[in-house]
Design an enzyme around this catalytic site. Sequence first.
Site, mmCIF file in Angstrom:
data_model
loop_
_atom_site.group_PDB
_atom_site.id
_atom_site.type_symbol
_atom_site.label_atom_id
_atom_site.label_comp_id
_atom_site.label_asym_id
_atom_site.label_seq_id
_atom_site.Cartn_x
_atom_site.Cartn_y
_atom_site.Cartn_z
ATOM 1 N N HIS A 310 0.847 -1.185 0.000
ATOM 2 C CA HIS A 310 0.000 0.000 0.000
ATOM 3 C C HIS A 310 0.884 1.237 0.000
ATOM 4 O O HIS A 310 1.973 1.225 0.559
ATOM 5 C CB HIS A 310 -0.907 0.002 1.230
ATOM 6 C CG HIS A 310 -2.027 0.991 1.151
ATOM 7 N ND1 HIS A 310 -1.875 2.308 1.528
ATOM 8 C CD2 HIS A 310 -3.314 0.848 0.751
ATOM 9 C CE1 HIS A 310 -3.027 2.939 1.353
ATOM 10 N NE2 HIS A 310 -3.913 2.087 0.889
ATOM 11 N N ASP A 368 -8.100 -4.437 -0.222
ATOM 12 C CA ASP A 368 -8.645 -4.937 -1.482
ATOM 13 C C ASP A 368 -8.510 -6.450 -1.613
ATOM 14 O O ASP A 368 -9.196 -7.071 -2.418
ATOM 15 C CB ASP A 368 -7.934 -4.275 -2.670
ATOM 16 C CG ASP A 368 -8.090 -2.770 -2.660
ATOM 17 O OD1 ASP A 368 -9.243 -2.310 -2.600
ATOM 18 O OD2 ASP A 368 -7.075 -2.066 -2.678
#
Length: 434
Positions: A310, A368
């Site tokens: 991320h 996700d």
Amino acid sequence: MSKKNKTAKLTIGTTGQELELPILSGTQGPDAIDVTSLYKEAGVFTYDPGFMSTASCDSGITYIDGDKGILRYRGYDIAELAKGSTFVEVCYLLLNGKLPNKKEFNEFNRTITEHTLVHEQIHFMYRGFPRRAHPMAILSGAFASLSAFYHDSLDINDPAQRDLSAFRMIAKVPTLAAMAYKYSIGQPAVYPRNDLSFSENFLHMMFAVPAEEYKVDPVLAKAMDQIFILHADHEQNASTSTVRLAGSSQANPFTCISAGIASLWGPAHGGANEAVINMLEEIGDVKNIPEFIKRAQDKNDPFRLMGFGHRVYKNYDPRAAVLKDTCSKVLKALGQINDPLLKIAKELEKIALNDDYFVKRKLYPNVDFYSGIIYKAMGIPTSMYTPLFALARTVGWVAQWREMMEDPAQRIGRPRQLYVGEKPRKYTPLSKRK
């Protein structure tokens, strides 16, 4: 925000000029050097592509510590909110800075519920889109069009109208998103119901049909509520910054949020969970994982493991930890506990958390990684993954927009640039050019 008499000294190499710049301190997180006066005093700008080291504003809404894997809304840990609160309660928190008591919650919940209907004329606007149009294209256009229907909440200088527009945007986005899905599959739109909760209402509008009754599974409603909470806000990301920049021009709130939806549509921002599903389907079987791990480690191979790493988090994404447990509950409720994609996902996670290649690069699973599996199990098509992200993030965008509008230091956004084009050139008329 405070200065605490701390300063940073800067020497301009070209002129030898020395400046003392104030250092600002928030309640948590890194300090920030205030360069507001830099151009005026020294005639130079700062250069920071992607705003990697630049604070564009001060905000009291969301706090992230990526190294420690911390995400808090208004000081509350995200995992505690996802476990104990509803999405509507979190909406109140983001907008008002505190959790509501029972009376405040009931009033706020009733207000949101009563604004879920959209103007009937909007249904006709949907019919102007091709059936195969991406739901994000429809949602972005439909959201901007709300400013044409609700003229009584466009005065951004009126606090009461700002509140009204906020309630309308949070309440109507599930209806608009569900309508986009129904339109894409050729089914009639299902109207919202006031006897259902926020997430129950959305699932009902997505999957009910006029011919028969549809009962929302409480496990799925809870899972959807948690997903919405986890995606509600995430500090100054690309779409939130877009909303703030659009709002700084004093554009009406509906068009500001529409701009955020457009930014979110980018695959580098809101489309990652769809990419995770595509990757898991490409792997196909647990036995194929070693081959794909090897490919992911090969810098000359275009294959990448999606759902890992991320921009902000250099630790386990706290939202992923919540969704991992939620994912198992959803698959169990739907009788899909042996889902092959989940098996692949869990094995990938196990390898990534123990393999030196991923550990050294801090490539931990992110939010996700599991949200796409949950959506797929629910029967939500991949084209709707990003609209659901936009649905949840709308409250964050609205909260950020309202915070900016109430900030007396707010000015129109005007980033600078480092010009690298041609120097002055002499103009030659077309008739004399060779």
